[in-house]
Design an enzyme around this catalytic site. Structure first.
Site, PDB file in Angstrom:
ATOM      1  N   PRO A   9       0.793  -1.225   0.000  1.00 33.11           N
ATOM      2  CA  PRO A   9       0.000   0.000   0.000  1.00 33.11           C
ATOM      3  C   PRO A   9       0.826   1.277   0.000  1.00 33.11           C
ATOM      4  O   PRO A   9       1.848   1.369   0.676  1.00 33.11           O
ATOM      5  CB  PRO A   9      -0.813  -0.099   1.298  1.00 33.11           C
ATOM      6  CG  PRO A   9      -0.102  -1.084   2.145  1.00 33.11           C
ATOM      7  CD  PRO A   9       0.545  -2.050   1.194  1.00 33.11           C
ATOM      8  N   ASN A  10       0.342   2.220  -0.786  1.00 30.13           N
ATOM      9  CA  ASN A  10       0.889   3.574  -0.904  1.00 30.13           C
ATOM     10  C   ASN A  10       2.198   3.657  -1.678  1.00 30.13           C
ATOM     11  O   ASN A  10       2.668   4.752  -1.975  1.00 30.13           O
ATOM     12  CB  ASN A  10       1.047   4.242   0.487  1.00 30.13           C
ATOM     13  CG  ASN A  10      -0.291   4.365   1.191  1.00 30.13           C
ATOM     14  OD1 ASN A  10      -1.215   4.937   0.628  1.00 30.13           O
ATOM     15  ND2 ASN A  10      -0.420   3.787   2.367  1.00 30.13           N
ATOM     16  N   ARG A  17       5.022  10.918  -2.691  1.00 29.45           N
ATOM     17  CA  ARG A  17       4.679  10.652  -1.293  1.00 29.45           C
ATOM     18  C   ARG A  17       5.884  10.939  -0.387  1.00 29.45           C
ATOM     19  O   ARG A  17       6.942  10.317  -0.553  1.00 29.45           O
ATOM     20  CB  ARG A  17       4.315   9.171  -1.186  1.00 29.45           C
ATOM     21  CG  ARG A  17       4.115   8.682   0.204  1.00 29.45           C
ATOM     22  CD  ARG A  17       4.111   7.164   0.247  1.00 29.45           C
ATOM     23  NE  ARG A  17       3.809   6.727   1.582  1.00 29.45           N
ATOM     24  CZ  ARG A  17       4.085   5.520   2.054  1.00 29.45           C
ATOM     25  NH1 ARG A  17       4.656   4.616   1.272  1.00 29.45           N
ATOM     26  NH2 ARG A  17       3.784   5.206   3.283  1.00 29.45           N
ATOM     27  N   TYR A  22      11.025   9.043   1.396  1.00 31.07           N
ATOM     28  CA  TYR A  22      11.049   7.970   0.396  1.00 31.07           C
ATOM     29  C   TYR A  22      11.754   8.350  -0.917  1.00 31.07           C
ATOM     30  O   TYR A  22      11.892   7.497  -1.795  1.00 31.07           O
ATOM     31  CB  TYR A  22       9.610   7.506   0.111  1.00 31.07           C
ATOM     32  CG  TYR A  22       8.929   6.947   1.337  1.00 31.07           C
ATOM     33  CD1 TYR A  22       9.419   5.799   1.967  1.00 31.07           C
ATOM     34  CD2 TYR A  22       7.808   7.561   1.892  1.00 31.07           C
ATOM     35  CE1 TYR A  22       8.814   5.285   3.107  1.00 31.07           C
ATOM     36  CE2 TYR A  22       7.191   7.055   3.032  1.00 31.07           C
ATOM     37  CZ  TYR A  22       7.700   5.924   3.628  1.00 31.07           C
ATOM     38  OH  TYR A  22       7.099   5.409   4.762  1.00 31.07           O
ATOM     39  N   ASN A  74       8.186  -5.308  -0.468  1.00 33.23           N
ATOM     40  CA  ASN A  74       8.024  -4.162   0.421  1.00 33.23           C
ATOM     41  C   ASN A  74       6.530  -4.106   0.717  1.00 33.23           C
ATOM     42  O   ASN A  74       5.743  -3.633  -0.101  1.00 33.23           O
ATOM     43  CB  ASN A  74       8.499  -2.867  -0.233  1.00 33.23           C
ATOM     44  CG  ASN A  74       8.395  -1.691   0.743  1.00 33.23           C
ATOM     45  OD1 ASN A  74       7.767  -1.792   1.799  1.00 33.23           O
ATOM     46  ND2 ASN A  74       9.001  -0.569   0.383  1.00 33.23           N
ATOM     47  N   ALA A  77       2.921  -0.553   5.036  1.00 31.57           N
ATOM     48  CA  ALA A  77       2.362  -0.583   6.392  1.00 31.57           C
ATOM     49  C   ALA A  77       1.860  -1.968   6.797  1.00 31.57           C
ATOM     50  O   ALA A  77       1.823  -2.292   7.991  1.00 31.57           O
ATOM     51  CB  ALA A  77       1.232   0.439   6.502  1.00 31.57           C
ATOM     52  N   ASP A  87       1.146 -15.232   6.799  1.00 30.21           N
ATOM     53  CA  ASP A  87       0.685 -16.597   6.545  1.00 30.21           C
ATOM     54  C   ASP A  87       0.815 -16.946   5.056  1.00 30.21           C
ATOM     55  O   ASP A  87       1.145 -18.092   4.715  1.00 30.21           O
ATOM     56  CB  ASP A  87      -0.765 -16.767   6.997  1.00 30.21           C
ATOM     57  CG  ASP A  87      -0.908 -16.819   8.521  1.00 30.21           C
ATOM     58  OD1 ASP A  87       0.129 -16.897   9.221  1.00 30.21           O
ATOM     59  OD2 ASP A  87      -2.051 -16.772   9.009  1.00 30.21           O
ATOM     60  N   GLU A  98      12.682  -9.079   2.512  1.00 26.73           N
ATOM     61  CA  GLU A  98      11.846  -7.943   2.928  1.00 26.73           C
ATOM     62  C   GLU A  98      12.679  -6.674   2.750  1.00 26.73           C
ATOM     63  O   GLU A  98      13.835  -6.631   3.166  1.00 26.73           O
ATOM     64  CB  GLU A  98      11.490  -8.145   4.406  1.00 26.73           C
ATOM     65  CG  GLU A  98      10.759  -6.969   5.021  1.00 26.73           C
ATOM     66  CD  GLU A  98      10.510  -7.177   6.528  1.00 26.73           C
ATOM     67  OE1 GLU A  98      10.746  -8.289   7.055  1.00 26.73           O
ATOM     68  OE2 GLU A  98      10.100  -6.192   7.168  1.00 26.73           O
ATOM     69  N   HIS A 100      12.636  -2.278   2.967  1.00 22.49           N
ATOM     70  CA  HIS A 100      12.022  -0.988   3.290  1.00 22.49           C
ATOM     71  C   HIS A 100      12.957   0.110   2.824  1.00 22.49           C
ATOM     72  O   HIS A 100      14.169   0.053   3.072  1.00 22.49           O
ATOM     73  CB  HIS A 100      11.753  -0.863   4.791  1.00 22.49           C
ATOM     74  CG  HIS A 100      10.842  -1.938   5.274  1.00 22.49           C
ATOM     75  ND1 HIS A 100       9.488  -1.926   5.004  1.00 22.49           N
ATOM     76  CD2 HIS A 100      11.089  -3.097   5.919  1.00 22.49           C
ATOM     77  CE1 HIS A 100       8.947  -3.025   5.492  1.00 22.49           C
ATOM     78  NE2 HIS A 100       9.899  -3.762   6.048  1.00 22.49           N
ATOM     79  N   SER A 102      12.941   3.300   3.764  1.00 28.27           N
ATOM     80  CA  SER A 102      13.395   4.087   4.914  1.00 28.27           C
ATOM     81  C   SER A 102      13.971   3.153   5.979  1.00 28.27           C
ATOM     82  O   SER A 102      13.719   1.939   5.954  1.00 28.27           O
ATOM     83  CB  SER A 102      12.212   4.870   5.497  1.00 28.27           C
ATOM     84  OG  SER A 102      11.230   3.968   5.987  1.00 28.27           O
ATOM     85  N   ARG A 107      12.440   5.221  13.032  1.00 25.28           N
ATOM     86  CA  ARG A 107      11.151   5.927  12.937  1.00 25.28           C
ATOM     87  C   ARG A 107      10.251   5.540  14.119  1.00 25.28           C
ATOM     88  O   ARG A 107      10.745   5.088  15.141  1.00 25.28           O
ATOM     89  CB  ARG A 107      10.515   5.629  11.570  1.00 25.28           C
ATOM     90  CG  ARG A 107      11.421   6.068  10.411  1.00 25.28           C
ATOM     91  CD  ARG A 107      10.794   5.797   9.063  1.00 25.28           C
ATOM     92  NE  ARG A 107       9.571   6.578   8.880  1.00 25.28           N
ATOM     93  CZ  ARG A 107       8.672   6.338   7.908  1.00 25.28           C
ATOM     94  NH1 ARG A 107       8.881   5.332   7.054  1.00 25.28           N
ATOM     95  NH2 ARG A 107       7.598   7.079   7.802  1.00 25.28           N
ATOM     96  N   ARG A 111       6.685   1.028  13.736  1.00 30.25           N
ATOM     97  CA  ARG A 111       7.346   0.533  12.514  1.00 30.25           C
ATOM     98  C   ARG A 111       8.506  -0.416  12.830  1.00 30.25           C
ATOM     99  O   ARG A 111       9.133  -0.973  11.942  1.00 30.25           O
ATOM    100  CB  ARG A 111       7.874   1.696  11.668  1.00 30.25           C
ATOM    101  CG  ARG A 111       6.789   2.582  11.126  1.00 30.25           C
ATOM    102  CD  ARG A 111       7.335   3.619  10.153  1.00 30.25           C
ATOM    103  NE  ARG A 111       6.469   4.769  10.090  1.00 30.25           N
ATOM    104  CZ  ARG A 111       5.401   4.868   9.298  1.00 30.25           C
ATOM    105  NH1 ARG A 111       5.088   3.885   8.472  1.00 30.25           N
ATOM    106  NH2 ARG A 111       4.647   5.950   9.324  1.00 30.25           N
TER     107      ARG A 111
HETATM  108  C1  DQA Z   1       8.051   1.371   4.170  1.00 33.85           C
HETATM  109  C2  DQA Z   1       8.042   1.619   5.678  1.00 33.85           C
HETATM  110  C3  DQA Z   1       6.650   1.379   6.260  1.00 33.85           C
HETATM  111  O1  DQA Z   1       6.661   1.626   7.653  1.00 33.85           O
HETATM  112  C4  DQA Z   1       5.644   2.319   5.609  1.00 33.85           C
HETATM  113  O2  DQA Z   1       4.344   2.065   6.101  1.00 33.85           O
HETATM  114  C5  DQA Z   1       5.696   2.261   4.131  1.00 33.85           C
HETATM  115  C6  DQA Z   1       6.997   2.200   3.457  1.00 33.85           C
HETATM  116  C7  DQA Z   1       9.426   1.721   3.541  1.00 33.85           C
HETATM  117  O3  DQA Z   1       9.643   1.310   2.399  1.00 33.85           O
HETATM  118  O4  DQA Z   1      10.258   2.412   4.155  1.00 33.85           O
HETATM  119  O5  DQA Z   1       4.675   2.330   3.455  1.00 33.85           O
HETATM  120  O6  DQA Z   1       7.809  -0.009   3.929  1.00 33.85           O
END
Ligand code: DQA
Length: 146
Positions: A9-10, A17, A22, A74, A77, A87, A98, A100, A102, A107, A111
């Site tokens: 998401p996002n 954003r 980011y 990634n 959230a 799962d 995995e 991220h 940031s 943070r 997170r």
């Molecule tokens: C994120 C870090 C998450 O906490 C956040 O909700 C994101 C982006 C990152 O790529 O740093 O949407 O996954």
């Protein structure tokens, strides 16, 4: 060797954003750089992004049947909240990295917790979008040792 890059998401809003957190690269830039790294190392990379938890679960479930060897994810959230994604990844039983953008550990406290990290082959945080390149590299290195 087929890999799958999943963004949650996002992350479709990358580039506009919260650029201080980011950066300015778009999702298309990120997907291109990850695919280029995979190609450089002799692999193929399929890409998927969704803002919807169930769609992400469906995509992970489909990956195994498609012969995907490993996943870079990634989960945004959902990393911090989703037992369903955990799962799905456990059920797919495919190695995953995995990532991220940031440094989530620098943070907010919410997170710092990931439902995915202990299942992951590796975790990359805080390297900006270059982390996607590192994740592809790391995943292929792990797959080569299997
Ligand atoms: C994120 C870090 C998450 O906490 C956040 O909700 C994101 C982006 C990152 O790529 O740093 O949407 O996954």
């Amino acid at each position: 060797m087929k890999l799958l890059l999943i963004n949650g998401p996002n992350l479709n809003l990358l580039g506009t954003r919260e650029p201080a957190t980011y950066g300015h690269s778009t999702l298309a830039d990120v997907e291109r750089l990850a695919a280029a790294e995979a190609a450089r190392l002799g692999a193929e990379l399929a890409v998927f992004q969704s803002n919807h938890e169930g769609a992400l679960v469906d995509r992970i479930q489909a990956a195994r049947a498609e012969g995907v060897a490993g996943i870079v994810i990634n989960a945004g959230a959902y990393t911090h909240t989703s037992v369903a994604l955990r799962d799905a990844l456990a059920g797919a039983a495919l190695p995953f990295v995995e990532i991220h953008i940031s440094n989530v550990h620098a943070r907010e406290a919410f997170r710092h917790r990931s439902h995915l990290s202990d299942l992951a082959a590796g975790v990359i945080v805080g390297f900006g979008v270059d982390g996607y390149r590192l994740a592809v590299q790391g995943l292929l290195a792990k797959l080569a040792t299997r």
